[in-house]
Design an enzyme around this catalytic site. Structure first.
Site, PDB file in Angstrom:
ATOM      1  N   LYS A   1     -18.895 -17.990  24.376  1.00  0.00           N
ATOM      2  CA  LYS A   1     -19.426 -19.102  25.481  1.00  0.00           C
ATOM      3  C   LYS A   1     -18.458 -20.227  25.115  1.00  0.00           C
ATOM      4  O   LYS A   1     -17.812 -20.797  26.020  1.00  0.00           O
ATOM      5  CB  LYS A   1     -20.846 -19.349  25.436  1.00  0.00           C
ATOM      6  CG  LYS A   1     -22.110 -18.795  25.678  1.00  0.00           C
ATOM      7  CD  LYS A   1     -21.730 -18.470  26.884  1.00  0.00           C
ATOM      8  CE  LYS A   1     -22.220 -17.277  27.773  1.00  0.00           C
ATOM      9  NZ  LYS A   1     -21.974 -17.164  29.461  1.00  0.00           N
TER      10      LYS A   1
ATOM     11  N   LEU B   1     -23.025 -16.622  36.731  1.00  0.00           N
ATOM     12  CA  LEU B   1     -24.647 -16.434  35.205  1.00  0.00           C
ATOM     13  C   LEU B   1     -24.259 -14.981  34.698  1.00  0.00           C
ATOM     14  O   LEU B   1     -25.608 -14.288  33.493  1.00  0.00           O
ATOM     15  CB  LEU B   1     -25.488 -16.536  36.251  1.00  0.00           C
ATOM     16  CG  LEU B   1     -26.740 -17.440  36.028  1.00  0.00           C
ATOM     17  CD1 LEU B   1     -25.557 -18.097  37.458  1.00  0.00           C
ATOM     18  CD2 LEU B   1     -27.672 -17.599  37.297  1.00  0.00           C
TER      19      LEU B   1
ATOM     20  N   ALA C   1     -22.431 -20.894  33.821  1.00  0.00           N
ATOM     21  CA  ALA C   1     -23.770 -21.020  32.963  1.00  0.00           C
ATOM     22  C   ALA C   1     -23.228 -20.974  31.465  1.00  0.00           C
ATOM     23  O   ALA C   1     -22.447 -19.725  30.761  1.00  0.00           O
ATOM     24  CB  ALA C   1     -24.538 -20.544  33.462  1.00  0.00           C
TER      25      ALA C   1
ATOM     26  N   TYR D   1     -22.042 -14.722  19.659  1.00  0.00           N
ATOM     27  CA  TYR D   1     -21.997 -15.284  21.562  1.00  0.00           C
ATOM     28  C   TYR D   1     -21.565 -16.278  21.311  1.00  0.00           C
ATOM     29  O   TYR D   1     -21.257 -16.977  22.509  1.00  0.00           O
ATOM     30  CB  TYR D   1     -24.068 -14.942  21.349  1.00  0.00           C
ATOM     31  CG  TYR D   1     -24.309 -15.607  22.855  1.00  0.00           C
ATOM     32  CD1 TYR D   1     -23.936 -14.730  24.151  1.00  0.00           C
ATOM     33  CD2 TYR D   1     -25.356 -16.121  22.709  1.00  0.00           C
ATOM     34  CE1 TYR D   1     -24.294 -15.336  25.211  1.00  0.00           C
ATOM     35  CE2 TYR D   1     -26.195 -16.862  24.238  1.00  0.00           C
ATOM     36  CZ  TYR D   1     -26.034 -16.213  25.478  1.00  0.00           C
ATOM     37  OH  TYR D   1     -25.730 -16.887  26.241  1.00  0.00           O
TER      38      TYR D   1
ATOM     39  N   GLY E   1     -30.465 -10.702  37.256  1.00  0.00           N
ATOM     40  CA  GLY E   1     -31.045 -11.584  36.549  1.00  0.00           C
ATOM     41  C   GLY E   1     -32.068 -12.321  36.268  1.00  0.00           C
ATOM     42  O   GLY E   1     -32.748 -13.004  37.571  1.00  0.00           O
TER      43      GLY E   1
ATOM     44  N   GLY F   1     -30.079  -7.260  34.046  1.00  0.00           N
ATOM     45  CA  GLY F   1     -30.879  -6.851  35.320  1.00  0.00           C
ATOM     46  C   GLY F   1     -31.015  -6.331  35.484  1.00  0.00           C
ATOM     47  O   GLY F   1     -31.889  -5.149  35.106  1.00  0.00           O
TER      48      GLY F   1
ATOM     49  N   THR G   1     -18.039  -9.101  27.523  1.00  0.00           N
ATOM     50  CA  THR G   1     -18.787  -9.258  28.827  1.00  0.00           C
ATOM     51  C   THR G   1     -18.362 -10.907  29.207  1.00  0.00           C
ATOM     52  O   THR G   1     -17.892 -11.547  30.032  1.00  0.00           O
ATOM     53  CB  THR G   1     -20.006  -8.628  29.484  1.00  0.00           C
ATOM     54  OG1 THR G   1     -20.163  -7.777  28.742  1.00  0.00           O
ATOM     55  CG2 THR G   1     -20.689  -9.845  29.874  1.00  0.00           C
TER      56      THR G   1
ATOM     57  N   ILE H   1     -32.519 -15.543  35.694  1.00  0.00           N
ATOM     58  CA  ILE H   1     -32.166 -16.947  36.318  1.00  0.00           C
ATOM     59  C   ILE H   1     -31.511 -16.810  37.538  1.00  0.00           C
ATOM     60  O   ILE H   1     -31.575 -17.567  38.261  1.00  0.00           O
ATOM     61  CB  ILE H   1     -31.023 -18.200  35.764  1.00  0.00           C
ATOM     62  CG1 ILE H   1     -31.965 -17.883  33.989  1.00  0.00           C
ATOM     63  CG2 ILE H   1     -30.729 -19.116  36.186  1.00  0.00           C
ATOM     64  CD1 ILE H   1     -31.601 -19.102  33.289  1.00  0.00           C
TER      65      ILE H   1
ATOM     66  N   ASP I   1     -24.404  -7.164  39.761  1.00  0.00           N
ATOM     67  CA  ASP I   1     -24.871  -7.123  38.627  1.00  0.00           C
ATOM     68  C   ASP I   1     -25.092  -5.730  38.658  1.00  0.00           C
ATOM     69  O   ASP I   1     -24.965  -4.575  39.365  1.00  0.00           O
ATOM     70  CB  ASP I   1     -26.337  -7.260  39.538  1.00  0.00           C
ATOM     71  CG  ASP I   1     -27.439  -7.662  37.428  1.00  0.00           C
ATOM     72  OD1 ASP I   1     -27.755  -8.557  37.971  1.00  0.00           O
ATOM     73  OD2 ASP I   1     -27.242  -6.909  37.040  1.00  0.00           O
TER      74      ASP I   1
END
Ligand code: UDP
Length: 325
Positions: free
Chosen positions: A157, A80, A121, A153, A10, A36, A99, A12, A31
């Site tokens: 997180k 990440l 992250a 989202y 991806g 990505g 995910t 970052i 990945d």
């Protein structure tokens, strides 16, 4: 050292991979290429200096066997891999929650099993719809209702953060949680809604820059190189474990002003097109009006100081996107 980066293909992740390869470490990337892309890491794979030190596995982090093997091999893990971008979340609500929640749980479980250091992250989305600035890590959190999917989202997180902190408290797992504010730089794609690559692409094509809402909403932007430095610094400092840190820039800019800045920097003939939120996203969409971090905590621990020269970062992005066009 062997470093595992989930989401390493991806935006970052690929910059983080590059930094560790430059340092002489071995980098393992996992990945699933959902957002990505192999293009992001092709130059790393082709670089002779990194030969036999970069290993790429195209797989999903929910694959237990793959993650068991990779986390077993590596010394340190950067997690990440996540559903990113407001547009992507709205288009893939189920997949995003799965995910973010199940994926992170799996990484935590395996890092705990092998006692590996971990960075997860997180995102400034977690703060929800505050209008004050700056946001500090101990601020309350304010979300909209569950009918408004944008907040799924943030909530997913936030659950990741709670789970990470619970592993630290219960099992003494060395895990640190940076909350990223808007990060920009070369290789970021506008496909999933990110404003800077979208505006630069529109300006270079001579198309109108699409400003959503009335353009008074503000953000701060950080260059990806600063974010990578912060990640590496946090992982090297034991004081970061069991803690959440804002990582971001401090220069606040309204999105309409950002559009004008990008038109000026590119010398584009493009105009600006105002687009109502319901047309850009979905009916009843709620944006975050302001998003400015306090970075005192991370500055105190590792001396983090972002390069706040937005013009320079945009110029670099323009140069790279021009080459790619
Ligand atoms: N935005 C915009 N035009 C675009 C893409 C985004 O005006 O073509 C706005 C978006 O509504 C938000 C800000 O730019 O207010 C930053 O959006 P982005 O998706 O990059 O990140 P966010 O901060 O929303 O996670």
């Amino acid at each position: 050292m062997k470093v595992l980066i989930t989401g390493g293909a991806g935006f970052i992740g690929s910059h983080l991979a590059e930094a560790y390869l430059e340092k002489g470490d071995e980098v393992y990337i996992v990945d699933d290429l959902s957002t990505g892309s192999m293009e992001n890491i092709e130059s790393l794979q082709e670089d002779k200096r990194f030969r036999n030190r970069i290993f790429v596995r195209i797989d999903n982090i929910l694959n237990h066997e793959t993650m068991l093997e990779l986390i077993g091999i590596c010394d340190t893990v950067f997690h990440l891999a996540a559903a990113v971008g407001v547009k992507y979340i709205l288009d893939h609500p189920m997949e995003s929650i799965k995910t973010n929640i199940q994926g992170t749980e799996k990484i935590l479980e395996l890092c705990n099993k092998f006692k590996k250091k971990l960075l997860i992250a997180s995102s400034s989305e977690v703060y929800g719809k505050h209008t004050h600035a700056p946001l500090i890590e101990t601020d309350n959190i304010i979300y909209g209702p569950s009918s408004k999917f944008r907040w799924s989202y943030a909530a997913s997180k936030l659950m990741d953060e709670f789970t990470a902190l619970a592993y630290y408290r219960t099992n003494g797992l060395n895990v640190t949680v940076p909350r990223l504010f808007n990060t920009i730089g070369p290789r970021q794609t506008g496909t999933y809604g990110m404003v800077v690559p979208r505006f630069v692409d529109q300006a270079l094509r001579g198309e109108p820059l699409t400003v959503y809402g009335d353009g008074t909403q503000t953000r701060t932007f950080t260059g990806v190189k600063d974010v990578v430095k912060a990640f590496m610094g946090l992982m090297e400092n034991e004081g970061s474990f069991g803690q959440v840190f804002n990582i971001g820039g401090t220069e606040e800019i309204a999105i309409l002003d950002l559009a004008q800045k990008i038109i000026a920097i590119t010398g584009s003939q493009s105009g600006i097109k105002m687009i109502p939120y319901e047309e850009a996203y979905e009916a009843d969409f709620e944006d975050m009006e302001r998003r400015v971090p306090s970075i005192e905590k991370v500055a105190q621990l590792i001396g983090f100081k972002p390069n706040d020269n937005l013009d320079d970062i945009i110029r670099e992005i323009v140069a790279v996107m021009k080459k790619g066009n």
